[in-house]
Design an enzyme around this catalytic site. Structure first.
Site, PDB file in Angstrom:
ATOM      1  N   ILE A 102       0.951  -1.088  -0.062  1.00  0.00           N
ATOM      2  CA  ILE A 102       0.000   0.034  -0.101  1.00  0.00           C
ATOM      3  C   ILE A 102       0.788   1.053   0.027  1.00  0.00           C
ATOM      4  CG2 ILE A 102      -0.405  -0.063   2.584  1.00  0.00           C
ATOM      5  CD1 ILE A 102      -3.119   0.923   2.005  1.00  0.00           C
ATOM      6  N   CYS A 103       0.285   2.087  -0.736  1.00  0.00           N
ATOM      7  CA  CYS A 103       1.114   3.641  -0.902  1.00  0.00           C
ATOM      8  C   CYS A 103       2.429   3.644  -1.084  1.00  0.00           C
ATOM      9  CB  CYS A 103       0.879   4.281   0.785  1.00  0.00           C
ATOM     10  SG  CYS A 103       1.158   6.024   0.926  1.00  0.00           S
ATOM     11  N   HIS A 104       3.339   3.798  -0.470  1.00  0.00           N
ATOM     12  CA  HIS A 104       4.590   3.606  -0.955  1.00  0.00           C
ATOM     13  C   HIS A 104       5.426   2.262  -0.938  1.00  0.00           C
ATOM     14  CE1 HIS A 104       4.350   8.026  -0.417  1.00  0.00           C
ATOM     15  NE2 HIS A 104       5.501   8.138  -1.335  1.00  0.00           N
TER      16      HIS A 104
END
Length: 169
Positions: A102-104
């Site tokens: 998730i995300c980075h």
């Protein structure tokens, strides 16, 4: 139930660890936090959530786990500066076992060179990095491609958890 490795370092995105971890545990899964040095406490970047590293990544074996969670924040960028976490992530993706990012989180997947030809998502600031690594970036709450589940940001956590739990069932 599944045994899930969670790979983390300092300044992870608190909710991207705490919410999936709570959901996985509530569903009966077991988590082991893997990081650079066992016994170290790493902290989240917003809420300063303390998490103790259970197992040094250099001693972690993919065969001992059923899935991998990669929370975002600055943690994936810090981890990808070290060979052991990159190799662990590479082996995990190549094993065909579920990987939740998730995300980075895709930053360490990019460094592990395991996203070419895949469909995935992540935080908007790394969309071009994902494309440059040979993956198709999709701007949507959750993308499932084979053994890879990816989401963009904390607002996507409910969809991320749902897709991840579905893959574990």
């Amino acid at each position: 139930m599944s045994h899930i490795a969670v790979i983390m370092d300092e300044w992870f995105e608190d909710s991207e660890y705490t919410e999936p971890a709570e959901a996985f545990k509530a569903a009966g899964h077991r988590l082991t936090v893997v990081g650079l040095e066992a016994g170290n406490t790493v902290r989240g970047k917003k809420e300063n959530t303390p998490v103790v590293i259970d197992l040094a990544v250099g001693k972690a074996r993919v065969d001992d786990f059923d899935a991998l969670l990669i929370p975002g924040g600055y943690s994936p960028d810090k981890l990808r500066a070290h060979e052991a976490p990159v190799e662990f992530v590479r082996e995990f993706v190549n094993s065909g076992k579920p990987v939740f990012s998730i995300c980075h989180g895709p930053q360490i997947l990019i460094t592990a060179d395991v996203v070419k030809g895949r469909k995935m998502t992540g935080w908007k600031s790394i969309a071009q990095d994902i494309r440059n690594a040979g993956a198709e970036f999709l701007d949507q709450a959750v993308v499932v491609d084979g053994n890879l589940v990816s989401s963009r940001f904390p607002g996507d956590i409910p969809a991320f958890i749902e897709a991840s739990l579905e893959m574990l069932s």
